[in-house]
Design an enzyme around this catalytic site. Structure first.
Site, short mmCIF file in Angstrom:
data_model
loop_
_atom_site.label_atom_id
_atom_site.label_comp_id
_atom_site.label_asym_id
_atom_site.label_seq_id
_atom_site.Cartn_x
_atom_site.Cartn_y
_atom_site.Cartn_z
N TYR A 124 2.06 0.79 -8.13
CA TYR A 124 3.35 0.11 -8.19
C TYR A 124 3.44 -0.96 -9.26
O TYR A 124 4.50 -1.55 -9.45
CB TYR A 124 3.70 -0.47 -6.81
CG TYR A 124 3.88 0.63 -5.81
CD1 TYR A 124 5.10 1.30 -5.72
CD2 TYR A 124 2.84 1.07 -5.00
CE1 TYR A 124 5.27 2.35 -4.84
CE2 TYR A 124 2.99 2.11 -4.12
CZ TYR A 124 4.21 2.74 -4.04
OH TYR A 124 4.39 3.79 -3.17
N HIS A 169 11.10 6.91 -9.33
CA HIS A 169 9.92 6.65 -8.50
C HIS A 169 8.89 5.87 -9.31
O HIS A 169 8.71 6.15 -10.49
CB HIS A 169 9.28 7.97 -8.04
CG HIS A 169 10.13 8.77 -7.13
ND1 HIS A 169 10.23 8.52 -5.78
CD2 HIS A 169 10.92 9.84 -7.38
CE1 HIS A 169 11.06 9.39 -5.25
NE2 HIS A 169 11.50 10.20 -6.19
#
Length: 171
Positions: A48, A125
């Site tokens: 992330y 994403h």
């Protein structure tokens, strides 16, 4: 630096040629973030990246949207019905960006709501979910998918969506 600081010269914030639509109004985009996105900043940095929070992500996309002449309305929910309600309540959007979070595998109601708007939408994403062998339910309908670039993918997605909407409108 502002235009008043540069008497007669354009500055870095000049968005001529990128600000808005044929009728002169700014573009309107919705940024939708689904399940598990409130954990940004606490999730695996290898996947992330360094984004500190969902709010930081929303601020980044809003800032980039502003630079390309688009107003961004951010919405997050861990409940799919809330996402569908938001989409149905905002028919005036010119386009949508969505990170469905955990809905990538089973978010058909949200995907259908986005399809029914008739507006373009980009799926984003942080990670490359295809690398895990999984397919997203959104990919079959979206105009583009950006994945694996962490929060940088959002930057590319909003710039590309603005360019695409303008090109389709002949701006």
């Amino acid at each position: 630096m502002t235009n008043t600081d540069t008497a007669g010269t354009a500055d870095a914030t000049d968005t001529e040629g990128t600000a808005g639509t044929e009728d002169g109004r700014r573009l309107r985009f919705a940024l939708l973030n689904g399940l598990n996105m409130t954990n940004l900043g606490r999730r695996d940095r290898n996947i992330y990246g360094s984004i500190a929070s969902l709010q930081a992500l929303e601020d980044l996309v809003t800032e980039v949207g502003d630079a390309v002449g688009a107003d961004v309305t951010a919405f997050h929910s861990n409940h799919e019905g809330d996402l569908v309600d938001f989409i149905e309540a905002t028919p005036d959007m010119d386009g949508y960006l969505i990170n469905p979070g955990g809905l990538w595998a089973f978010g058909d109601p949200t995907r259908i709501a986005l399809e029914e708007t008739g507006r373009p939408f980009v799926e984003v994403h942080f990670a490359n979910i295809f690398a895990t062998g999984h397919l997203s339910t959104f990919t079959q309908s979206c105009d583009a998918t950006v994945m694996g670039l962490r929060h940088h993918g959002y930057v590319g997605a909003v710039v590309a969506l603005a360019a695409s909407v303008r090109a389709a409108a002949g701006n």
